[in-house]
Design a protein around this motif. Structure first.
Motif, PDB file in Angstrom:
ATOM      1  N   GLY A 222      44.598  45.063  39.934  1.00 12.55           N
ATOM      2  CA  GLY A 222      45.373  43.859  40.216  1.00 12.55           C
ATOM      3  C   GLY A 222      44.992  43.150  41.497  1.00 12.55           C
ATOM      4  N   GLN A 223      43.948  43.631  42.197  1.00 14.68           N
ATOM      5  CA  GLN A 223      43.594  42.981  43.462  1.00 14.68           C
ATOM      6  C   GLN A 223      42.854  41.666  43.221  1.00 14.68           C
ATOM      7  N   LYS A 224      43.096  40.732  44.099  1.00 23.84           N
ATOM      8  CA  LYS A 224      42.491  39.415  43.976  1.00 23.84           C
ATOM      9  C   LYS A 224      41.007  39.498  44.330  1.00 23.84           C
ATOM     10  N   LEU A 225      40.176  38.811  43.538  1.00 19.03           N
ATOM     11  CA  LEU A 225      38.734  38.980  43.692  1.00 19.03           C
ATOM     12  C   LEU A 225      38.065  37.808  44.399  1.00 19.03           C
ATOM     13  N   PHE A 226      38.839  36.806  44.779  1.00 18.71           N
ATOM     14  CA  PHE A 226      38.222  35.654  45.448  1.00 18.71           C
ATOM     15  C   PHE A 226      38.961  35.387  46.749  1.00 18.71           C
ATOM     16  N   GLN A 227      38.252  34.682  47.627  1.00 17.88           N
ATOM     17  CA  GLN A 227      38.852  34.210  48.865  1.00 17.88           C
ATOM     18  C   GLN A 227      39.503  32.863  48.611  1.00 17.88           C
ATOM     19  N   ILE A 228      40.549  32.578  49.338  1.00 16.32           N
ATOM     20  CA  ILE A 228      41.207  31.286  49.177  1.00 16.32           C
ATOM     21  C   ILE A 228      40.236  30.152  49.515  1.00 16.32           C
ATOM     22  N   THR A 229      39.288  30.451  50.392  1.00 21.16           N
ATOM     23  CA  THR A 229      38.301  29.432  50.782  1.00 21.16           C
ATOM     24  C   THR A 229      37.302  29.127  49.663  1.00 21.16           C
ATOM     25  N   GLU A 230      37.242  29.977  48.665  1.00 20.62           N
ATOM     26  CA  GLU A 230      36.296  29.750  47.570  1.00 20.62           C
ATOM     27  C   GLU A 230      36.826  28.768  46.540  1.00 20.62           C
ATOM     28  N   LEU A 231      38.098  28.438  46.611  1.00 17.44           N
ATOM     29  CA  LEU A 231      38.639  27.446  45.672  1.00 17.44           C
ATOM     30  C   LEU A 231      38.107  26.070  46.069  1.00 17.44           C
ATOM     31  N   PRO A 232      37.871  25.191  45.085  1.00 14.75           N
ATOM     32  CA  PRO A 232      37.392  23.844  45.425  1.00 14.75           C
ATOM     33  C   PRO A 232      38.393  23.143  46.342  1.00 14.75           C
ATOM     34  N   VAL A 233      37.864  22.436  47.325  1.00 13.74           N
ATOM     35  CA  VAL A 233      38.733  21.701  48.242  1.00 13.74           C
ATOM     36  C   VAL A 233      39.480  20.612  47.483  1.00 13.74           C
ATOM     37  N   ASP A 234      38.776  20.017  46.498  1.00  8.00           N
ATOM     38  CA  ASP A 234      39.373  18.911  45.734  1.00  8.00           C
ATOM     39  C   ASP A 234      39.906  19.407  44.384  1.00  8.00           C
TER      40      ASP A 234
END
Lengths: 540, 540
Positions: B30-42
């Protein structure tokens, strides 16, 4: 001493609460023996008397008497600002970016750490101040990480055990146990209390990849505050639901990413993208949180903040898990990489450091007491056929150094240059009979526990003077002992000597040594030199 | 299901951060596999499709696809308010004064605690909700307190050891180890993290005096907030220097007496007059602190807040050390009073409770699956010569109960009244041959793990109907089996039966039992009754 004369201006309840008398504080353990509610509601100062040591107060209406030393009043005057405190908030830390550690990592060899209290104190101080330290050459055996933790505190057992193995596992319940890259994070934010220290002991690291990184989370938080104060405020007031769950465990803690104290000072950072669960807040607060969270995350990923290094077998990293974020690069799962980790707490580490310093300060006083005694007792004895006692000789040498404007360390070297004669295995007479006791080295070796090389090296070198006319200027006895001690140096020895950065200091000490044999000359006593010696002691 | 149709109104970053797909969350843990910074800015919503189960979203600009169930969207809608959280702040607690516990202490026998998950859950829930629980009949042997701690968590080792002895000591480093009265306090405020749980196991308490008291510190803090909000505010923002020092230990923590979270909710209380060191603040802040501190102290000492009791040998008190203040009266130092204490942490306890509840919920589902299977399989068999199957018989009885407007528990009793026939050691035929398998008791004993007495007692009693005309109304087979099972009760048995509070319910079940043998009658299937059975299960 102003405060000792103006107790009338001090907050009364505070002053009375700090009464040091044995009815108010248990002399055995310093614990307070009364409740604050037991103080008279209409507490007032009665008679106030100055004493030799400070001030004595008769309290109204209950007639209790308190005595406060001038020293205590000065040290604790309310307007002197807060005390050094527990050093857990940002004001007790040295915040850093990677370049600030270009001079080298805070590290020490395991054996030195165990054997030398000053080295151990330096390591513990690094963990408190910088947030981490690295022990090298720690024995590569399983379970050793627990022994490391027990040198300064207590292992915090968790669902992962007393220790945990960080290596690739077939059915991992945590990404740590895969070969995946892990971005900077703190551990176990889903625990409350969260373990405040983590240890990672490297047993093998032969895999391609698997390098380590550290980021000062306090630095990152301070940057966020400077660059985006509103985002900082959002992160300090939003409780984030951290969650962990596997087949046998469910853990939850709702805590902010940045925790501040009552004065807004950064006190703890929790940062772990993997275990943030679903926030449930009004939509506008969620928007504000996600903006702030992303901004903070971007700061933690700035390359200039991350200190990169590689753990080698035998390295044990100790770090502050409510401040430093740690990271690792991905590595080949087929490669051999095995760390053992453990959690512990920083309050005990700070306590171990305080005890070490207290012990060291006591030992330093005892050391100086011992030196003073040597000057009084053995020092009163004959000095190898010279017309002065050994103590007179050394005090004269120090006085000449002082008169010459030498720095404190060199005065100390002059004062202590012959300390090897004292209580040595070979007496001065035996030395004169041709049995060298290598007195200069013996002296320095005894002193090296307490003084840096700026004191011990000139002592070590003071026999080997190389000025051309030097041998000819020696007193008769000195010329004899120098011969016994090996005679003037060969050319090769001279070359090595002159390359030594303390060579000139060694020559200077030898001159004051030679000048300190005048039965007519005066010199201050040991007590005169003691304060500057105390200031030079290597403290913990 | 409103939310499932209006994802457009949800905070985008929040929604995407909660994507449950296996690329976003590790399916293993259940651990999150991405960083919040990896989400598209837009980040933006692309296509949104309703699905059978909820909604599917195509994200712009990266094309990622997320599916959210209607259930998840409803449970986590941002406007639904915060989740239950970690239950560490005052909103997760039941605040109390002494009179609120007049109904009895939250307590359980050690053997029952160990053997019955529902009892264990009740004890752990008390520690979470009320701040304490008392285990009785815990074996009186040294070290046992550690075993108690290990039933729900991990011992927190400190400078006092893994456990500590509370008894009179010749050279005490703490007032706890004398016979002195100790006013309400929390332990170890000079530690950070402070141990959040304490256990005290009584091995002997023969001394005159030495009674125990508990005060709900959250209640006291809430009273302070209501009565003197400014004093409350002062105590939440003032860091108090707690200190402890003995020959081997120095500990320090600067923490407020009342710690609140980002929303101002009470989260931790530290209160210990003995270890408050010298505050160094501007004089006006010292005055304000001392006024507030005294006011709070007075509240903690209100007699109506303090729950008084006496620990007896074998009692083990478990309490929240960042909430409850504990106290003891003075005792004669010559008397034998010996407690053993240990510290632990409440996050693991809360986790143990969550796991217990999860296990219990699973086991409850499994139990109901098993019952459903019995109705299908064995229940399809002949019912002791009656014209209906066993399942038909029990379903008819339940249907008659339901038609009569009986409460759920009694419908359940009617439904399950013959469950002892199933899989019993003696078959229905053997019973008819005169070998009693005590079917009503067997059934109830099986059910008692899962249902309260309002279900099991009517079953247990349904054989013993005592209405005058009862025996005459039985079907022929029933009349025979009742004889085999002991026949109509003697007068003495009847008297005992009628005193039973469930006697009337037992008679009612027996009537529905008798009415449930009609081959022409219809009845719902087991699935119809399952939800109400599930609601009656004794959960952990």
């Amino acid at each position: 001493m102003r405060m000792s004369l103006s107790v009338e201006e001090l907050p009364l309840a505070w002053l009375r609460d700090n009464c040091p008398c044995p009815r108010c504080r248990d002399p055995r353990n310093g614990q307070k023996l009364f409740q604050i509610t037991e103080l008279p509601v209409d507490l007032a100062l009665g008679a106030v008397r100055r004493t030799a040591d400070g001030v004595e107060v008769d309290w109204a209406p209950d007639g209790h008497r308190s005595a406060y030393s001038a020293r205590w009043l000065t040290a604790n005057r309310p307007d002197a600002g807060e005390g050094s405190g527990d050093r857990r908030d940002e004001t007790g830390k040295t915040l850093w970016a990677a370049a600030d550690l270009d001079g080298g990592l805070p590290e020490a060899d395991w054996a030195e750490y165990l054997g030398d209290p000053v080295t151990k104190a330096r390591v513990l101080e690094s963990v408190l101040g910088l947030g981490f330290a690295l022990l090298r050459e720690v024995p590569c055996r399983e379970g050793q990480v627990l022994e490391v933790a027990e040198t300064f505190g207590y292992v915090r057992e968790t669902n992962y055990g007393r220790l945990f193995d960080v290596r690739v596992e077939p059915d991992p319940n945590n990404l740590a146990f895969t070969g995946a890259r892990i971005t900077p994070h703190t551990d176990n934010p889903y625990r409350d209390p969260v373990p405040t220290l983590q240890l990672l002991h490297c047993l093998s690291n032969a895999a391609v990849g698997g390098d380590s990184g550290l980021v000062d989370g306090f630095k990152a938080a301070a940057l966020l505050r400077a660059e985006d104060p509103e985002a900082f405020a959002v992160l300090t007031r939003t409780s984030v639901p951290f969650r962990f769950s596997d087949a046998r465990t469910v853990l939850a803690a709702d805590r902010p990413l940045i925790d501040v104290d009552g004065r807004g000072r950064i006190r703890e950072v929790r940062f772990n993208n993997r275990s943030i669960s679903t926030l449930r807040l009004p939509a506008d607060e969620l928007d504000a949180f996600y903006r702030a969270y992303r901004t903070f995350a971007e700061i933690t990923l700035r390359p200039e903040l991350q200190l990169d290094f590689r753990l080698s077998p035998g390295d044990c990293l100790i770090f502050d898990n409510v401040r430093l974020l740690h990271a690792r690069t991905a590595f080949e799962e087929s490669g051999a990489r095995h760390l053992q980790g453990a959690y512990a707490d920083i309050d005990a580490l700070a306590g171990a450091l305080a005890v070490l310093r207290r012990q060291r300060a006591l030992a330093g006083e005892e050391f100086l007491d011992g030196v003073a005694e040597l000057f009084e007792d053995e020092g009163a004895g004959a000095y190898l056929g010279e017309a002065v006692t050994m103590a007179q000789h050394m005090l004269q040498a120090a006085a000449r150094a002082e008169e010459a404007g030498a720095p404190g360390a060199l005065v100390a070297a002059a004062l202590l240059h012959d300390i090897g004669h004292f209580q040595g295995p070979v007496s001065g007479e035996e030395l004169m009979a041709g049995t060298d006791n290598r007195h200069s080295h013996t002296g320095a070796d005894r002193l090296v526990d307490w003084f840096g090389p700026e004191v011990t090296e000139p002592i070590r070198l003071h026999l080997c003077a190389v000025e051309p006319e030097y041998f000819g200027r020696l007193s008769e006895a000195s010329a004899y002992t120098l011969k016994v001690q090996g005679g003037p140096m060969s050319l090769a020895e001279v070359a090595g000597y002159e390359a030594n950065p303390y060579a000139a200091d060694g020559v200077a000490v030898r001159r004051w040594d030679d000048e300190g044999k005048d039965p007519e000359a005066s010199a201050p006593d040991f007590a005169h030199f003691r304060p500057s010696l105390a200031a030079l002691l290597r403290t913990a």
